[in-house]
Design a protein around this motif. Sequence first.
Motif, short mmCIF file in Angstrom:
data_model
loop_
_atom_site.label_atom_id
_atom_site.label_comp_id
_atom_site.label_asym_id
_atom_site.label_seq_id
_atom_site.Cartn_x
_atom_site.Cartn_y
_atom_site.Cartn_z
N SER A 1 -1.82 14.37 4.58
CA SER A 1 -3.09 14.97 4.98
C SER A 1 -3.63 14.26 6.22
CB SER A 1 -4.11 14.84 3.85
OG SER A 1 -4.47 13.47 3.69
N VAL A 2 -4.61 14.86 6.86
CA VAL A 2 -5.25 14.25 8.03
C VAL A 2 -5.80 12.87 7.66
CG1 VAL A 2 -7.16 14.45 9.68
CG2 VAL A 2 -5.80 16.46 9.09
N GLY A 3 -6.41 12.78 6.47
CA GLY A 3 -6.97 11.50 6.01
C GLY A 3 -5.91 10.44 5.80
N GLN A 4 -4.77 10.85 5.26
CA GLN A 4 -3.68 9.89 5.03
C GLN A 4 -3.12 9.37 6.36
OE1 GLN A 4 -1.42 12.58 2.48
NE2 GLN A 4 -1.66 11.18 0.74
N VAL A 5 -2.98 10.28 7.33
CA VAL A 5 -2.48 9.85 8.65
C VAL A 5 -3.49 8.90 9.31
CG1 VAL A 5 -1.83 10.63 10.97
CG2 VAL A 5 -1.09 11.93 8.96
N GLN A 6 -4.78 9.19 9.13
CA GLN A 6 -5.82 8.32 9.69
C GLN A 6 -5.78 6.93 9.04
OE1 GLN A 6 -7.85 9.03 12.43
NE2 GLN A 6 -8.10 6.81 12.23
N ALA A 7 -5.57 6.89 7.73
CA ALA A 7 -5.47 5.60 7.04
C ALA A 7 -4.29 4.79 7.55
CB ALA A 7 -5.35 5.83 5.53
N LEU A 8 -3.18 5.49 7.82
CA LEU A 8 -2.00 4.82 8.38
C LEU A 8 -2.30 4.28 9.78
CD1 LEU A 8 1.04 4.13 8.43
CD2 LEU A 8 1.46 6.50 9.18
N GLU A 9 -2.98 5.10 10.59
CA GLU A 9 -3.35 4.67 11.95
C GLU A 9 -4.25 3.43 11.89
OE1 GLU A 9 -2.61 4.62 15.50
OE2 GLU A 9 -2.42 6.76 15.08
N ASP A 10 -5.22 3.44 10.98
CA ASP A 10 -6.12 2.30 10.83
C ASP A 10 -5.36 1.04 10.45
OD1 ASP A 10 -8.19 4.03 11.42
OD2 ASP A 10 -8.85 4.27 9.34
N TYR A 11 -4.43 1.16 9.51
CA TYR A 11 -3.64 0.02 9.08
C TYR A 11 -2.83 -0.55 10.24
CZ TYR A 11 0.17 -2.69 7.07
OH TYR A 11 1.08 -3.69 6.81
N ARG B 1 0.81 -1.22 0.00
CA ARG B 1 0.00 0.00 0.00
C ARG B 1 0.84 1.26 0.00
NH1 ARG B 1 -4.68 0.17 4.51
NH2 ARG B 1 -4.78 2.35 3.84
N ASP B 2 0.33 2.28 -0.64
CA ASP B 2 0.99 3.60 -0.64
C ASP B 2 0.19 4.52 0.28
OD1 ASP B 2 2.18 6.01 -1.14
OD2 ASP B 2 1.45 6.20 -3.19
N PHE B 3 0.81 4.97 1.36
CA PHE B 3 0.12 5.85 2.31
C PHE B 3 0.29 7.33 1.97
CE2 PHE B 3 0.76 1.89 4.64
CZ PHE B 3 -0.52 1.67 5.13
N GLY B 4 1.02 7.60 0.88
CA GLY B 4 1.21 8.99 0.44
C GLY B 4 2.65 9.43 0.61
N HIS B 5 3.11 10.26 -0.34
CA HIS B 5 4.45 10.85 -0.29
C HIS B 5 5.54 9.81 -0.13
CE1 HIS B 5 3.18 15.04 -0.46
NE2 HIS B 5 2.16 14.68 0.30
N GLY B 6 5.36 8.66 -0.79
CA GLY B 6 6.42 7.65 -0.81
C GLY B 6 6.47 6.76 0.41
N LEU B 7 5.54 6.90 1.33
CA LEU B 7 5.50 6.02 2.51
C LEU B 7 4.75 4.75 2.14
CD1 LEU B 7 6.16 5.67 5.56
CD2 LEU B 7 3.88 6.61 6.03
N SER B 8 5.48 3.63 2.06
CA SER B 8 4.87 2.38 1.60
C SER B 8 4.59 1.44 2.77
CB SER B 8 5.82 1.68 0.63
OG SER B 8 7.00 1.27 1.32
N GLN B 9 3.77 0.45 2.48
CA GLN B 9 3.46 -0.58 3.47
C GLN B 9 4.74 -1.30 3.91
OE1 GLN B 9 0.29 -3.10 2.16
NE2 GLN B 9 0.76 -4.73 3.63
N ALA B 10 5.66 -1.55 2.97
CA ALA B 10 6.91 -2.23 3.31
C ALA B 10 7.70 -1.42 4.33
CB ALA B 10 7.74 -2.46 2.05
N GLU B 11 7.74 -0.09 4.16
CA GLU B 11 8.47 0.76 5.11
C GLU B 11 7.76 0.78 6.46
OE1 GLU B 11 10.32 5.29 5.56
OE2 GLU B 11 9.14 4.78 3.77
#
Length: 496
Positions: free
Chosen positions: A481-491, A443-453
């Motif tokens: 964005s706030v939404g991207q951070v929330q998606a990361l938190e959920d994951y 998954r891509d969480f935005g700005h190059g932050l990947s699930q692998a990282e």
Amino acid sequence: MGHSLVSDSYDIAVIGGGVNGCGIARDAAGRGVRVLLLERGDLAGGTSSASTKLIHGGLRYLEHYEFGLVREALGERERLWGIAPHIIHPMRFVLPHVKGLRPRWLLRLGLFLYDHIGGRRALPATEGIDLRRHVAGQALKPGFGPGFVYSDGWVDDARLVVLNARDAADRGATVLTRTEALRLERRDGHWLIHARDQTFRARTVVNAAGPAVLDLLGRAGCVSGRHIRLVRGSHIVVPALFDHDFAYFFQNPDGRIFFALPYEGAFTLIGTTDRDHDGPLTGVRASEEEVAYLCEAASAYFAKPVTPGDVVWRFAGVRPLVDEGSGKPEAATRGYVFDLDREGGAPLLSVFGGKITTYRHLAQEAVDRLRPFLPALKDGEWTADAPLPGGDFPKEELAALIRALATDYPFLDPATLSRIGRAYGTLARSWLGQARDAAALGRDFGHGLSQAEVDYLIDREWAMTAQDIVWRRTKLGLRLSVGQVQALEDYMRERA
């Protein structure tokens, strides 16, 4: 909840996961003893991620005649660059001369001392410049002429802490975050350290709790004759005020100084303040008054005024300074002292003061002080030359490392490649692996932050929340964005 006595017994329990605590844990683990590190929150969750991000001698400390501290710090600059060339790199600082403030001869004398008392070898020397012709003068208001350019170093402070913890763990230390030491008691020549649902046993304890050093002493039933002065340092981050690689060292009419640094590719970091702090040690914030002070100070120099509305991020940390009775907060020493309480046969070593630049030397000295109590502890200065994880490449070759990553992972954009190289060094490949396209990293969480990282940061770097990742392991909180951070938190919650 009942306490279960952990069967493992440790030689050294270090309490506090800031730069000093993690440095001490690394040093001790490398000397062959059993080490436990306890941190009540996230690694570098307090003061150690709220610094001005400098590995520096402290030019202004010369004014307070702290020659020993400056010499020690200057000696450490190139050592630390050598062991962590991914997260530490040299930076050139521009110091304009301002009529009516410190005279030019005094600046020149200070910089001469700075160049010569600390064993500078690879870093370039000071030079005089004319800001009317120098690239760094273009962002400043008209009227600045003579100035100086000198060398110091920049560091990703939170990653420095995490990498010390990682190295300690790789050498056998047990590192536990979100584990608060609630009470400590001496029993039968050992320490029992009570956390919420378990108890640890250790022969010696190091109190590296930073601003909470006296609080932890109280939890151990000990008292100290020392006084510490809690001084808040606040910083602001604004969209970039200049587009070159120089940093600025500015003087204020009130006698204080502040820095303006290029930050994360598109921003300028401005700081710091020195204010006595009397509030809680968690959730420390820069006050509106401090933000206004930094904006006003920067606006006196830069052609483009800086207003509180420009601030995209603010952060503050509390520095626990040794209180030797100096009047102004900025005059309080940045040196450090140790107190050893050896009552009842179980030693407790408390660390007072210190700064990021001297953390490695402080750690070595702290472990040396425990040698009389730990026969198994090996002698020797080993941390000065052993690279931190990912830092095992020549210190001038960061750009070459990033170019090699670009060759092998051409699907990553240049900004992401630079960020990854500067965060992980040679360890970047341990999670980039054989990936041939972005999809292989998940998954891509935005700005190059990947699930692998993200998985790597959870598995290898103790990240437990999105905040741990976006503000401490990376600085992508400035971009997501706030939404991207929330998606990361959920994951991260689902994965746990």
